[in-house]
Design a protein around this motif. Structure first.
Motif, PDB file in Angstrom:
ATOM      1  N   CYS A  62       0.843  -1.185   0.000  1.00 29.92           N
ATOM      2  CA  CYS A  62       0.000   0.000   0.000  1.00 29.92           C
ATOM      3  C   CYS A  62       0.885   1.245   0.000  1.00 29.92           C
ATOM      4  CB  CYS A  62      -0.940   0.006   1.216  1.00 29.92           C
ATOM      5  SG  CYS A  62      -0.094   0.072   2.797  1.00 29.92           S
ATOM      6  N   GLY A  63       0.249   2.388  -0.192  1.00 27.10           N
ATOM      7  CA  GLY A  63       0.975   3.658  -0.211  1.00 27.10           C
ATOM      8  C   GLY A  63       0.327   4.633  -1.178  1.00 27.10           C
ATOM      9  N   GLY A  74       5.619   2.899  -6.839  1.00 29.19           N
ATOM     10  CA  GLY A  74       6.313   1.678  -7.243  1.00 29.19           C
ATOM     11  C   GLY A  74       5.703   0.412  -6.688  1.00 29.19           C
ATOM     12  N   LYS A  75       4.453   0.417  -6.298  1.00 31.15           N
ATOM     13  CA  LYS A  75       3.826  -0.790  -5.729  1.00 31.15           C
ATOM     14  C   LYS A  75       3.653  -1.862  -6.793  1.00 31.15           C
ATOM     15  CE  LYS A  75       0.134   1.391  -4.342  1.00 31.15           C
ATOM     16  NZ  LYS A  75       0.481   2.704  -4.886  1.00 31.15           N
ATOM     17  N   ARG A  81       5.260  -6.978  -9.735  1.00 28.76           N
ATOM     18  CA  ARG A  81       5.677  -7.640 -10.974  1.00 28.76           C
ATOM     19  C   ARG A  81       7.086  -8.210 -10.845  1.00 28.76           C
ATOM     20  NH1 ARG A  81       5.689  -4.400 -16.623  1.00 28.76           N
ATOM     21  NH2 ARG A  81       7.467  -3.416 -15.589  1.00 28.76           N
ATOM     22  N   SER A  82       7.888  -7.641  -9.947  1.00 35.85           N
ATOM     23  CA  SER A  82       9.257  -8.134  -9.773  1.00 35.85           C
ATOM     24  C   SER A  82       9.299  -9.451  -9.006  1.00 35.85           C
ATOM     25  CB  SER A  82      10.104  -7.085  -9.037  1.00 35.85           C
ATOM     26  OG  SER A  82      10.133  -5.873  -9.766  1.00 35.85           O
ATOM     27  N   ILE A  83       8.394  -9.637  -8.025  1.00 34.32           N
ATOM     28  CA  ILE A  83       8.467 -10.834  -7.180  1.00 34.32           C
ATOM     29  C   ILE A  83       7.478 -11.916  -7.611  1.00 34.32           C
ATOM     30  CG2 ILE A  83       9.269  -9.488  -5.216  1.00 34.32           C
ATOM     31  CD1 ILE A  83       6.461  -9.704  -4.043  1.00 34.32           C
ATOM     32  N   THR A  84       6.505 -11.588  -8.479  1.00 31.43           N
ATOM     33  CA  THR A  84       5.524 -12.578  -8.934  1.00 31.43           C
ATOM     34  C   THR A  84       5.416 -12.503 -10.442  1.00 31.43           C
ATOM     35  OG1 THR A  84       3.623 -11.084  -8.832  1.00 31.43           O
ATOM     36  CG2 THR A  84       4.207 -12.236  -6.799  1.00 31.43           C
ATOM     37  N   ARG A  85       4.559 -13.342 -10.986  1.00 33.24           N
ATOM     38  CA  ARG A  85       4.310 -13.349 -12.427  1.00 33.24           C
ATOM     39  C   ARG A  85       2.968 -12.703 -12.752  1.00 33.24           C
ATOM     40  NH1 ARG A  85       5.113 -19.482 -14.104  1.00 33.24           N
ATOM     41  NH2 ARG A  85       4.651 -18.575 -16.162  1.00 33.24           N
ATOM     42  N   ALA A  86       2.459 -11.866 -11.855  1.00 36.44           N
ATOM     43  CA  ALA A  86       1.168 -11.221 -12.073  1.00 36.44           C
ATOM     44  C   ALA A  86       1.263 -10.236 -13.227  1.00 36.44           C
ATOM     45  CB  ALA A  86       0.713 -10.502 -10.801  1.00 36.44           C
ATOM     46  N   THR A  98      -2.549  -2.949  -3.948  1.00 36.55           N
ATOM     47  CA  THR A  98      -3.756  -2.168  -3.714  1.00 36.55           C
ATOM     48  C   THR A  98      -3.663  -0.838  -4.469  1.00 36.55           C
ATOM     49  OG1 THR A  98      -2.824  -1.107  -1.750  1.00 36.55           O
ATOM     50  CG2 THR A  98      -4.038  -3.167  -1.420  1.00 36.55           C
ATOM     51  N   PRO A  99      -4.790  -0.245  -4.837  1.00 33.69           N
ATOM     52  CA  PRO A  99      -4.744   1.084  -5.475  1.00 33.69           C
ATOM     53  C   PRO A  99      -4.173   2.135  -4.521  1.00 33.69           C
ATOM     54  CG  PRO A  99      -6.886   0.033  -5.776  1.00 33.69           C
ATOM     55  CD  PRO A  99      -6.144  -0.789  -4.780  1.00 33.69           C
TER      56      PRO A  99
END
Length: 658
Positions: free
Chosen positions: A173-174, A179-180, A185-190, A221-222
């Protein structure tokens, strides 16, 4: 627990609903009925049609109600998410309208099936069936808006990500554009959309990854802006719902380079605003874009504010750069490690059945047990009185043994002959109370202690006084008079009930057939004799009334006959017209085509024969009406072959079936 609703079947529109149900009814129960069939067969056919249509409607409504999630049965996260996206009140109202329509359709079917039991003809059965199906169709047409709304909710529910509220979760969140989505995208394949502008993410995105052979989910999260909860839009409320309800590790992202468009001070203020939602959760302060600005590059004032957030020890700072992938894996591993340790501690506190948890629970319980120790550490010896030490052990063969109650019972004849005195050892304030036949109730006294010894003499004197007063008429009052009045009222009430019963019996005797019109009571003509009998019963003299009625009837008869004659003859008519003239006038006024003899009297010998013939005719007609048989007034419709059996193109093959 169910985390996705992709299998909800489509909700038909109101027109599709009607087409499905009515076409299925016609396909399962095609019309094969004729007017010549028995009325019982006709009723059964149309009753089946109404019931089958109702069952089809009910099944459709029930499938819609069962396919959608019940708000009281799902996780609070999903419940609040549905409320944020679709408004829970509207959702409940739409499902409530489905349930109400299901109940109303069943009520309509039940009512019209009752009416069909008493239908007398094919036409009545068909009209009742049309009315029942028409009312059901009207109900479905009124559900146009709820059906459209539920289908839109179904489509959107199917697109929601599958979020498990109870699994290992990293929640990102933030502020927008910090950069959320890049970290996810860096740690998963979403498949997350990453753009260099704010509010790229408009809904929750979920990605999955493995750490130490365990499955984790990361939720993007948005972005959230720093303003009151009431002013947040639907996009921001999705983030607030996820933060509030999910058991997860919170990763609050910050952009110290301020390229996101928001100052560091504003990002710190947002953290403090939503900090109450972080209670009982792991919180990480993740500093992104360290390839541009690091925490050491900030001004001393901003560094001090960052340290105030980290001072409590509940928040840990992590640094990374999604652009250069510096520290991304380290941040992920640190967050997962802390989350696993926290979940293990929670399970130990909760007391699950694993062996390690059992050991922790035992240690916790043992730590709570406190064993009291004597002062000074000296262990005192057990004190035994001397009388107890010197007391001889009981031996039934010893002649000097202590006498027991059992010994006394044996000496006096044994059980059944002698009863042991159980009250001998009672310790009471007054030893005389031991053998009271009635127990003590108050201050050492019982009921007998409060009884007056002269109670019998006083009671006899009181009875003598009551008898004397009764003989003198002291107790006489107006009750006897009231009893006579009540008896008179009861007698009159009995007469009224008898009269009502007679009226009911007379009404039953005069009851017409069910398929004939019922004439209202005020339009039914009654003979003069019946009125005279009723007035005589009431004690009214009816002589004047009867004479006036007969005079009126004669006057009306003269008026009708005079109107048929010329005006000259009418003027010459007088009240004292002789009887022969009146007969002549009636013969002139009667039309030539009118038969002088009544058709009721033709062909019968006397009154008894005529009444018998009328009764037989009514019985025959009544039986014919009840069986719905054809009579002389019915049109004849012969049973014809169905058109599709005898018409159409001839195919290849034999025609023996015709």
């Amino acid at each position: 627990m169910k985390t996705t609703w992709k299998d909800i079947p489509p909700v038909p529109t109101q027109q599709e609903f009607l087409d499905i149900v009515l076409s299925r009814t016609q396909r399962k129960l095609p019309t094969q009925i004729r007017a010549g069939f028995k009325i019982s067969r006709i009723r059964a056919f149309y009753t089946r049609k109404v019931k089958f249509t109702q069952e089809t409607f009910s099944d459709k409504f029930a499938s819609i109600l069962d396919s959608f999630p019940r708000l009281q049965d799902i996780h609070p996260f999903h419940k609040d998410l549905l409320n944020t996206l679709y408004d829970a009140d509207h959702f409940k109202i739409a499902l409530g309208q489905m349930s109400t329509a299901k109940h109303l359709v069943e009520t309509i079917s039940r009512d019209y099936v009752r009416l069909l039991k008493y239908a007398q003809s094919l036409y009545q059965c068909k009209q009742l069936k049309r009315a029942a199906l028409g009312r059901m169709a009207t109900l479905v047409k009124r559900l146009k808006d709820p059906l459209l709304y539920l289908d839109q909710v179904r489509q959107h529910l199917g697109r929601l990500p599958a979020i498990d509220p109870n699994t290992r979760t990293l929640l990102i969140c933030g502020y927008p554009n910090v950069g959320k989505s890049s970290f996810l995208r860096s740690i998963t394949r979403a498949d997350v959309d990453v753009q260099p502008y704010a509010f790229t993410t408009k809904s929750l995105f979920v990605g999955h990854f493995d750490y130490k052979y365990l499955r984790f989910q990361a939720i993007d999260t948005p972005g959230i802006l720093d303003h009151p909860l009431e002013e947040m839009n639907t996009i921001e409320m999705q983030s607030i719902t996820a933060i509030a309800h999910l058991r997860s590790a919170i990763m609050y992202f910050m952009d110290l380079s301020e390229q996101c468009g928001y100052s560091v001070q504003a990002q710190i203020q947002l953290f403090r605003s939503i900090k109450p939602l972080f209670s009982n959760k792991l919180v990480f302060l993740v500093v992104n874009k360290i390839d541009i600005t690091r925490p050491e590059d900030l001004s001393p004032e901003l560094q001090a504010e960052l340290q105030t957030i980290l001072k409590a020890g509940e928040v840990e700072m992590l640094q990374l750069s999604c652009n250069t992938l510096e520290g991304v894996q380290e941040v992920k591993n640190a967050a997962c490690e802390r989350l696993l340790a926290e979940r293990v501690n929670q399970k130990l506190k909760a007391g699950t059945t694993s062996s390690g948890a059992i050991g922790g629970r035992l240690a916790e319980v043992m730590a709570r047990i406190h064993v009291a120790q004597p002062m000074g550490g000296a262990a005192p010896e057990t004190f035994i009185p001397e009388a107890v030490k010197n007391k001889k052990k009981y031996d039934k063969d010893d002649p000097d043994r202590p006498r027991l109650a059992k010994d006394v019972e044996v000496e006096n004849g044994g059980a059944g002959v002698y009863n042991v005195d159980m009250r001998a050892d009672w310790m009471l304030k007054n030893p005389e109370w031991k053998y009271d036949k009635m127990p003590e109730i108050f201050d050492g006294k019982n009921v007998y202690d409060y009884v007056d010894p002269d109670i019998e003499a006083k009671l006899a004197a009181l009875e003598e006084e009551e008898e004397r007063l009764e003989q003198e008429g002291f107790y006489e009052s107006d009750e006897d008079i009231e009893d006579d009045e009540e008896a008179e009222i009861m007698r009159k009430a009995e007469l009224i009930r008898e009269k009502q019963q007679l009226i009911r019996n007379e009404a039953r005797m005069k009851k017409r057939l069910k398929n004939q019109a019922i004439i209202p009571r005020k339009f039914v003509k009654k003979p003069l004799s019946e009125m005279e009998d009723a007035l005589d019963t009431l004690g009214v003299d009816t002589t004047d009334i009867a004479e006036r009625a007969r005079a009126t009837a004669i006057t009306r008869g003269r008026g009708r006959s005079l109107s048929r004659l010329g005006t000259a003859d009418a003027d010459s008519m007088d009240v004292d017209t002789p009887k022969t003239d009146r007969q002549r006038l009636r013969s002139l006024s009667r039309p030539a085509s009118r038969h002088p003899v009544s058709r009721r009297d033709e062909g019968v010998q006397d009154v008894a024969t005529r009444s018998k013939a009328e009764r037989i005719a009514k019985l025959n007609q009544k039986r014919m009406n009840r069986m719905a048989r054809q009579g002389e007034a019915d049109r004849h419709t012969s049973a014809s072959l169905t058109k599709h059996l005898v018409a159409g193109k001839r195919g290849i093959g034999k025609t023996n079936r015709r």
